[in-house]
Design an enzyme around this catalytic site. Sequence first.
Site, PDB file in Angstrom:
ATOM      1  N   GLY A   1      -2.435  29.042 -55.174  1.00 35.98           N
ATOM      2  CA  GLY A   1      -2.119  28.854 -56.587  1.00 35.98           C
ATOM      3  C   GLY A   1      -0.786  29.477 -56.960  1.00 35.98           C
ATOM      4  O   GLY A   1      -0.700  30.687 -57.227  1.00 35.98           O
TER       5      GLY A   1
ATOM      6  N   CYS B   1       5.782  31.462 -47.741  1.00 38.44           N
ATOM      7  CA  CYS B   1       4.691  30.554 -47.321  1.00 38.44           C
ATOM      8  C   CYS B   1       5.189  29.106 -47.329  1.00 38.44           C
ATOM      9  O   CYS B   1       4.826  28.299 -46.465  1.00 38.44           O
ATOM     10  CB  CYS B   1       3.508  30.643 -48.279  1.00 38.44           C
ATOM     11  SG  CYS B   1       2.844  32.291 -48.486  1.00 38.44           S
TER      12      CYS B   1
ATOM     13  N   ARG C   1       6.529  23.486 -45.594  1.00 38.36           N
ATOM     14  CA  ARG C   1       7.593  22.462 -45.638  1.00 38.36           C
ATOM     15  C   ARG C   1       7.994  22.035 -44.230  1.00 38.36           C
ATOM     16  O   ARG C   1       8.284  20.865 -43.989  1.00 38.36           O
ATOM     17  CB  ARG C   1       8.818  23.027 -46.373  1.00 38.36           C
ATOM     18  CG  ARG C   1       8.612  23.186 -47.862  1.00 38.36           C
ATOM     19  CD  ARG C   1       9.744  24.006 -48.476  1.00 38.36           C
ATOM     20  NE  ARG C   1       9.592  24.123 -49.927  1.00 38.36           N
ATOM     21  CZ  ARG C   1      10.334  24.927 -50.678  1.00 38.36           C
ATOM     22  NH1 ARG C   1      11.270  25.687 -50.136  1.00 38.36           N
ATOM     23  NH2 ARG C   1      10.146  24.969 -51.990  1.00 38.36           N
TER      24      ARG C   1
ATOM     25  N   ARG D   1       3.462 -13.553 -39.342  1.00 36.07           N
ATOM     26  CA  ARG D   1       3.550 -14.289 -40.612  1.00 36.07           C
ATOM     27  C   ARG D   1       4.646 -15.344 -40.532  1.00 36.07           C
ATOM     28  O   ARG D   1       5.840 -15.040 -40.434  1.00 36.07           O
ATOM     29  CB  ARG D   1       3.877 -13.284 -41.724  1.00 36.07           C
ATOM     30  CG  ARG D   1       4.047 -13.880 -43.083  1.00 36.07           C
ATOM     31  CD  ARG D   1       2.718 -13.999 -43.762  1.00 36.07           C
ATOM     32  NE  ARG D   1       2.864 -14.412 -45.154  1.00 36.07           N
ATOM     33  CZ  ARG D   1       1.892 -14.986 -45.829  1.00 36.07           C
ATOM     34  NH1 ARG D   1       0.721 -15.217 -45.249  1.00 36.07           N
ATOM     35  NH2 ARG D   1       2.067 -15.328 -47.088  1.00 36.07           N
TER      36      ARG D   1
ATOM     37  N   ASP E   1       6.782  -4.072 -49.319  1.00 37.94           N
ATOM     38  CA  ASP E   1       7.449  -5.302 -49.762  1.00 37.94           C
ATOM     39  C   ASP E   1       7.402  -6.383 -48.676  1.00 37.94           C
ATOM     40  O   ASP E   1       7.188  -7.557 -48.961  1.00 37.94           O
ATOM     41  CB  ASP E   1       8.897  -4.978 -50.127  1.00 37.94           C
ATOM     42  CG  ASP E   1       9.663  -6.215 -50.566  1.00 37.94           C
ATOM     43  OD1 ASP E   1       9.419  -6.672 -51.697  1.00 37.94           O
ATOM     44  OD2 ASP E   1      10.471  -6.731 -49.770  1.00 37.94           O
TER      45      ASP E   1
ATOM     46  N   GLU F   1       6.118  20.881 -52.885  1.00 35.06           N
ATOM     47  CA  GLU F   1       6.881  21.680 -51.903  1.00 35.06           C
ATOM     48  C   GLU F   1       8.390  21.533 -52.094  1.00 35.06           C
ATOM     49  O   GLU F   1       9.150  21.563 -51.133  1.00 35.06           O
ATOM     50  CB  GLU F   1       6.500  21.285 -50.473  1.00 35.06           C
ATOM     51  CG  GLU F   1       5.077  21.620 -50.109  1.00 35.06           C
ATOM     52  CD  GLU F   1       4.889  23.088 -49.754  1.00 35.06           C
ATOM     53  OE1 GLU F   1       5.869  23.844 -49.840  1.00 35.06           O
ATOM     54  OE2 GLU F   1       3.749  23.455 -49.422  1.00 35.06           O
TER      55      GLU F   1
END
Length: 399
Positions: free
Chosen positions: A146, A254, A259, A284, A352, A379
């Site tokens: 937190g 931390c 990260r 396709r 897309d 982060e």
Amino acid sequence: MAQPTPIRNADTAVQLDPLDMLDVTSQLTSEQRMVRDSVARFVDEQVLPIIREAFESHRFPSELIAPMAELGLLGCYLEGYDCAGLDGTAYGLICQEIERGDSGLRSFLSVQSSLVMWPIHAYGSEAQKQRWLPAMARGEAIGCFGLTESQGGSDPGNMKTWAKRDGSDWVINGSKMWISNGSIADCALVWAKTDEGVRGFLVERDMPGFAAPEIERKFSLRASVTSALYLDNVRVPETSVLPGVSSMRGPLSCLNQARYGITWGVIGAAQACLAEALEYTAGREMFGRPLSHTQSVQMRLADMARRISTAQLLSLRLGQLKDTGRLHPTQISLAKWNNVRMALDIARDCRDLLGGAGISAEHHAIRHMLNLESVITYEGTDAVHQLIMGKELTGVSAF
Ligand code: TGC
Ligand code: FAD
């Protein structure tokens, strides 16, 4: 005169791996490959079959905690306390494979390992380590971190949560926002201001005055628990305070660990999207030929493979620096900014390329795309990492 060494070309008949064009695999040790491959098997066999349903129903798949613990993934790079003691590159590869499954599951792993177990290991007392680390490694205790508050996560130094000494106890008041694992956590590591600087408090879920309601109706990280934390005169003993740090260096250090893992993790999400787009565009047919036979589609696919390859080299280099104790936080910022942006752009483009099918939960790209909208925000946003680099380059903080 010395003769120039002839350049020996590799056999061009050899097919390159589209998801590893620069053969990063050959740079890994046999242990790192073994770790990567066993986590890849876990993701293929246990994560991919259930993750679409979990995302659609806004459900964290808690049934995956035990198998992740059995594989030794929780706190995997910590030494002792039933942790696996792997190197930083192996931790990165674990994040990559787990996020190939889903960013929400990698978030669970990042928070448990890097934002809760790592600070207890780095700053905790021996009693705190004994109490929490083995249980967390076994997945029997869950943690959350937190730091962020509703008035602005980019500037956590502006936190309002406050803890005051009261006899031999501390009393904490305040609230936290957007906390991963919050509602399922047995132990919340809450950062609060005190007269002695910013300190970390291990708040247990059943302590009077503590509540952790889940944030619902998210369009992103739907297979992850995100919560608010409320602390109304929560009384904790001195033994619940991390003794080893009393400044913003505590929480910010931390973030370096988490990260770093994210720079690897998002490569997995991008690889999943590219793999799906390669298969889809090959099958396709449009205007009498597969989409993948057109110039513009090949150019888009090539661009994705280029960006994944450069991100892989970046993370591999960060791993080398981490494993030799030379990794600088600004180098992590460079890679978090680059790699998450890379993955989000690729997920959007793959979505897309799948056309209308790309908006269906049948396919992975849109889930990764929606998840990565959170990963690019948490982060440290792009702006935060750009400004960290700007400060490094100019010597001036523009925050
Ligand atoms: P500043 O004045 O620069 O520094 C304050 C103190 O902290 C030290 N420090 C660091 N130490 C270790 N590692 C770092 N990366 C550090 N950066 C700073 C610094 O040396 C100083 O120490 P001391 O002992 O002299 O007091 O700090 P600032 O308040 O100006 O803030 C700088 C800034 C903007 C870069 C920082 O606040 C920041 O990174 N903001 C972004 C916040 C953020 O990323 N929050 C993430 C919350 S957790 C989360 O999102 C989890 S998502 C789930 C998942 O991971 O999957
Ligand atoms: P803000 O800080 O309000 O930023 C809003 C916008 O302003 C962004 O685009 C930002 O780049 C931009 N901006 C900010 N400052 C500047 C500036 N100086 N110049 C230019 N632009 C600027 N936090 C925890 O502590 N623990 C957790 O476990 C955790 N888990 C999370 C899970 C999820 C799914 C999400 C979405 C968030 C989580 N967070 C967690 C919070 C996260 O770290 C914050 O959301 C993040 O730091 C950004 O803060 P903010 O949302 O308040 O946005």
